[in-house]
Design a protein around this motif. Structure first.
Motif, short mmCIF file in Angstrom:
data_model
loop_
_atom_site.label_atom_id
_atom_site.label_comp_id
_atom_site.label_asym_id
_atom_site.label_seq_id
_atom_site.Cartn_x
_atom_site.Cartn_y
_atom_site.Cartn_z
N ASP A 137 0.83 -1.21 0.00
CA ASP A 137 0.00 0.00 0.00
C ASP A 137 0.86 1.25 0.00
OD1 ASP A 137 -2.15 -1.70 0.10
OD2 ASP A 137 -2.52 -1.44 2.25
N ALA A 152 -8.86 0.10 -3.72
CA ALA A 152 -9.93 0.83 -3.03
C ALA A 152 -10.41 1.98 -3.91
CB ALA A 152 -9.44 1.35 -1.69
N THR A 153 -11.70 2.19 -3.94
CA THR A 153 -12.31 3.29 -4.68
C THR A 153 -12.94 4.33 -3.76
OG1 THR A 153 -14.38 2.05 -4.90
CG2 THR A 153 -12.76 1.83 -6.68
N ASN A 154 -13.03 4.04 -2.48
CA ASN A 154 -13.63 4.95 -1.53
C ASN A 154 -13.04 4.69 -0.16
OD1 ASN A 154 -15.93 5.56 0.61
ND2 ASN A 154 -16.32 6.87 -1.17
N THR A 193 -15.35 2.50 2.19
CA THR A 193 -15.59 1.11 1.76
C THR A 193 -14.31 0.32 1.56
OG1 THR A 193 -15.67 1.79 -0.57
CG2 THR A 193 -17.75 1.78 0.65
N ALA A 194 -13.16 0.93 1.87
CA ALA A 194 -11.88 0.23 1.67
C ALA A 194 -11.80 -0.97 2.61
CB ALA A 194 -10.72 1.18 1.93
N GLU A 195 -11.26 -2.06 2.11
CA GLU A 195 -11.13 -3.27 2.92
C GLU A 195 -10.08 -3.12 4.02
OE1 GLU A 195 -10.19 -6.40 0.27
OE2 GLU A 195 -12.12 -6.37 -0.77
N THR A 242 -9.57 -3.22 9.52
CA THR A 242 -9.71 -4.22 8.47
C THR A 242 -10.71 -5.28 8.90
OG1 THR A 242 -8.48 -5.74 7.05
CG2 THR A 242 -7.82 -5.63 9.37
N LEU A 299 -4.11 3.26 1.95
CA LEU A 299 -5.29 2.56 1.45
C LEU A 299 -4.86 1.59 0.37
CD1 LEU A 299 -7.80 5.54 1.13
CD2 LEU A 299 -7.58 3.93 3.02
N ALA A 304 -9.58 6.25 -4.43
CA ALA A 304 -9.92 6.52 -3.03
C ALA A 304 -9.28 7.80 -2.51
CB ALA A 304 -9.48 5.34 -2.16
N LYS A 326 -7.69 0.00 6.03
CA LYS A 326 -7.28 1.39 6.27
C LYS A 326 -6.21 1.38 7.35
CE LYS A 326 -11.63 2.51 7.07
NZ LYS A 326 -12.49 1.55 6.39
#
Length: 828
Positions: A73, A216-218, A221-223, A289, A212, A343, A225
């Protein structure tokens, strides 16, 4: 006394139906826990550190997997961190802005485009979302009643006290976030419960300390952080002692690997980290997570990992105890500047970073050219037979090897020609600045050029057009603040106790149970209003509509709204509201005579009031006295009319209600009408002559009717204003024309100077060429003369040799086989 009486030694009392739990103790007693105490105990157990309760093998595997993913990441966002660092450097605050010339005396000035945008944005943001009275207000969702309204108001007052007084760090953290937000594109605010101080706490998290996943797109809603924390040895020990972290051997910490953006910020602040790590800084990865233990479904957890040792320090459940769906709880709020495809949002560095760099380059080039024009740069010849290769820098004087025949000082030193500051470059700088400000510009400065009498709608349209970018950003930040207060509301609901409230001594009436249920507090900022100018334009439009249609507006509320916009308390300047306190008829007579307002309440004894008022008006000493009559007659006539109508209304309603209650009539309109007509007949019998007397009083009171104030004749003022506006417009045009002429004159002068410099350079070049040609001609003449002299000497020598040979031949009579040179004239 019998056995039954022995058994009944007390009184049976039925307690309120309240959920409780009884726990037996070893000494035969019992502990009774009420519902709120039991809920608090369950919450503490649910949100406890369970790192020692899960399977060690599963925990170790999860930690190893997360550490690898965290590294990936971090690698995935290296380019973004570099852009953030570049944006910080381009501000020039750290004295290391990239670009610029490298000669001695070259300017390092930086155009303040980015700094100005950041400071302006932060000022507007804090002014709207954090006023002095507090950032929270109440809002009731669904049907409202008195209980809901009072509860919401209590919570809003308490949370305003929390954010302004109790959470002393909150405003400072929010201001740091607002100044960094435009450059980073997004920043984060974290909320948590501080068990040591028994209060909520907040922490600003820069975007370079949040990792992130690439997919991740948001943010929400990221799996995964990851919050990268750098904590001191003392803070780590506090967390271990409080039970936040478990007590394990983590060894000596590695040197913190701060981001490049963090290092650039350190340069701006003028601080430098030592190499000793005397505070014992340790890197902790706090990962939000989804994990699975003991074959359960994936659930949200918060796992803290020490980077140096790879040890898991804490593991917390991240869902509500009663939530069977295990929805992830938010503790970190994202403040986005401009959302983009992924994201991570983007900021000014991404949007106008290149324009800022170009503006800085153009500004430096203009200043450097002006500097070079004022300091001579020369090329100097140095005597000697050999040539020389040099690297000439502006403002330098360099010696150069030259010939021995140089006899003119102009041949020794030549000024290097440099162009003066270019008008084209200056115009380009203005274009770059305008293009950069176009992204975050406002049109407020343009409002002064508009007609002050233009419609309010036009003004609001100009404001909206000029603030279209900031308005959307403001709306997103308003939503982020709403998330913050929802988290703060949830923290108060979970941890706040009556003992905490009593110890805080806030002076506010609040109960922990007020925070049970949904949140009914929102930010005080308005997502549709983002400036005082827009607020004044809006209230001006409301006041205009209220003046045009007064029957539809509450004039007092409109005035109170105007005063709130001016930030002036209404109670300081407005007359107090009329209370519903009942006044006796005598007091009303005196109030009317003194010119005070009168009002009628439905519960008053209207018949008694009418009789008393009529007696007052008929008295020659009181109501019939001309000075008192002039002041009170018109108001008293209106007041008597109101009493008569209210008497009719109250008596009719009471008669219908009583008849229905006693079963004399049914809820039928026809029967109600008949009863109301009977009541009306009774009133006419009671007050038969009052109607004629009221008509006479009303007719006589017309002469004392207050006359509405005549609108002032503003025609002269309007004419003067028009003349002033025309004069100002002419002055502005004259100033613009004069400025244009000055610019054209300066341009012509600069063109003439450039032409003169170019002509002088050409003349100097021609003179130097002539000198060079003359030098070449002299050299050629010298070479020719030397060649002629050499041939003459050779010819003389050949002639002498020929004479000697001829004499030898004559003496010996033999031919000599030797030839002589041709000399200067081989064919005599």
């Amino acid at each position: 006394m019998d056995d039954n009486e022995d058994r009944l030694e007390g009184e049976m009392v039925e307690l309120m139906d309240e959920t409780s739990e009884v726990e037996d103790t070893e000494d035969g007693g019992a502990i009774i826990r009420l519902e709120n105490e039991e809920d608090e105990r369950k919450n503490l157990e649910h949100f406890a550190n369970i790192v020692d309760e899960v399977d060690p093998g599963e925990l170790k595997a999860a930690v190893h997997d997360l550490l690898e993913k965290i590294d990936r990441d971090k690698e995935a966002r290296e380019k973004r961190d570099k852009l953030y660092e570049e944006g910080l450097r381009r501000t020039g605050l750290g004295d290391d802005a990239p670009g610029g010339a490298q000669f001695t005396g070259a300017t390092k000035v930086v155009h303040p485009m980015l700094v100005e945008a950041c400071v302006d944005f932060s000022a507007r943001f804090m002014k709207e979302v954090f006023p002095p009275s507090g950032p929270v207000k109440s809002k009731i969702y669904g049907e409202s009643d008195k209980v809901k309204v009072e509860k919401a108001q209590r919570k809003a007052e308490f949370m305003n006290w929390q954010t302004t007084e109790q959470m002393t760090e909150f405003r400072g953290e929010l201001e740091q976030l607002s100044t960094q937000l435009p450059l980073g594109g997004g920043q984060y605010m974290k909320f948590m419960w501080n068990p040591q101080h028994r209060r909520p706490a907040s922490e600003f998290i820069p975007i370079d300390d949040v990792y992130l996943p690439f997919a991740a797109t948001n943010f929400y809603t990221a799996e995964r952080k990851t919050h990268v924390q750098y904590i001191t040895k003392m803070e780590y020990q506090k967390r271990v002692k409080s039970g936040m972290y478990r007590d394990v051997d983590v060894g000596m910490p590695e040197d913190p690997d701060f981001s490049k953006a963090s290092q650039a910020n350190d340069k701006i602040e003028g601080r430098k980290d030592s190499s000793y790590n005397e505070d014992g800084l340790r890197t902790i990865f706090e990962v939000y997570t989804y994990l699975s233990f003991d074959e359960e479904d994936l659930s949200p957890y918060i796992l803290s990992i020490d980077k140096s040792s790879g040890q898991a320090l804490s593991l917390y459940r991240n869902w509500e105890a009663e939530d069977s769906y295990r929805k992830e709880l938010d503790w970190i709020v994202e403040f986005p500047f401009v959302p983009w495809r992924g994201a991570y949002p983007i900021g000014l560095t991404h949007m106008i970073g290149g324009l800022s760099g170009a503006a800085t380059g153009a500004l430096r080039a203009l200043l450097d050219s002006a500097h070079i024009q004022n300091i001579p740069t020369l090329l100097k010849l140095k005597g000697g037979p050999n040539g020389q290769t040099i690297n000439l820098q502006p403002t330098e004087v360099v010696e150069m090897e030259g010939g021995a025949l140089i006899d003119d000082v102009r041949k020794l030193a030549m000024p290097m020609p440099f162009n003066p500051p270019s008008p084209v470059l200056f115009q380009l700088l203005g274009f770059l600045v305008d293009a950069g400000k176009g992204v975050v510009q406002t049109s407020f400065e343009k409002l002064s050029d508009q007609n002050p009498n233009q419609p309010v709608g036009t003004t609001m349209a100009l404001i909206e057009q000029g603030m279209v970018v900031f308005s959307s950003i403001h709306s997103r930040l308003h939503s982020a603040m709403a998330r913050c207060f929802k988290i703060l509301h949830r923290i108060n609901s979970a941890y706040l106790t009556e003992e905490d409230i009593a110890a805080q001594e806030s002076g506010l009436e609040i109960d922990p149970s007020d925070f049970d249920g949904p949140s009914d507090v929102v930010p005080v900022s308005d997502p549709a209003i983002f400036s005082e100018t827009q607020r004044f334009a809006q209230i001006q439009a409301i006041m205009q509509r209220a003046a045009m249609m007064p029957q539809l507006y509450d004039q007092r509320k409109v005035e109170e709204m105007f005063l709130r916009t001016l930030k002036v308390p209404g109670e300081e300047v407005l007359q107090p509201l009329l209370t519903e306190q009942d006044m006796d008829p005598v007091s009303e007579n005196v109030a009317a005579a003194m010119g005070r307002p009168l009002y009628v309440l439905p519960r008053q004894d209207h018949l008694a009031h009418i009789m008393t008022h009529m007696a007052f008006l008929k008295s020659p000493l009181l109501g019939g006295n001309p000075p008192i009559m002039q002041a009170s007659l018109y108001a008293m006539a209106q007041h008597l009319k109101d009493h008569l109508l209210n008497y009719y209304l109250v008596e009719s309603h009471n008669a219908v209600d009583k008849a229905e209650r006693e079963g004399l009539i049914e809820s039928d309109a026809e029967q109600q009408v008949k009863l109301i007509l009977q009541v009306q007949q009774l009133i006419e019998q009671q007050l038969g002559g009052f109607g004629q007397e009221l008509a006479t009083i009303t007719q006589a009171a017309e002469q004392f009717k207050p006359q509405p104030p005549m609108p002032p004749d503003n025609s002269m003022q309007i004419a003067q204003m028009n003349m002033q506006m025309k004069g100002q417009e002419m002055q502005q045009r004259a100033a613009i024309d004069q400025g244009r002429m000055q610019i054209e004159s300066q341009k012509m002068q600069m063109d003439q100077q450039l032409e003169a410099q170019k002509l002088a350079a050409q003349q100097q070049a021609r003179a130097e060429q002539m000198q060079l040609d003359m030098f070449k001609q002299q050299q050629e003449s010298m070479r020719t003369a030397e060649e002629i002299a050499s041939r003459e000497r050779m010819n003389t020598a050949d002639n002498d040799t020929a004479k000697l040979l001829a004499a030898a031949e004559m003496a010996t009579g033999e031919k000599v086989a030797v030839s002589t040179g041709t000399g200067i004239n081989p064919n005599p």
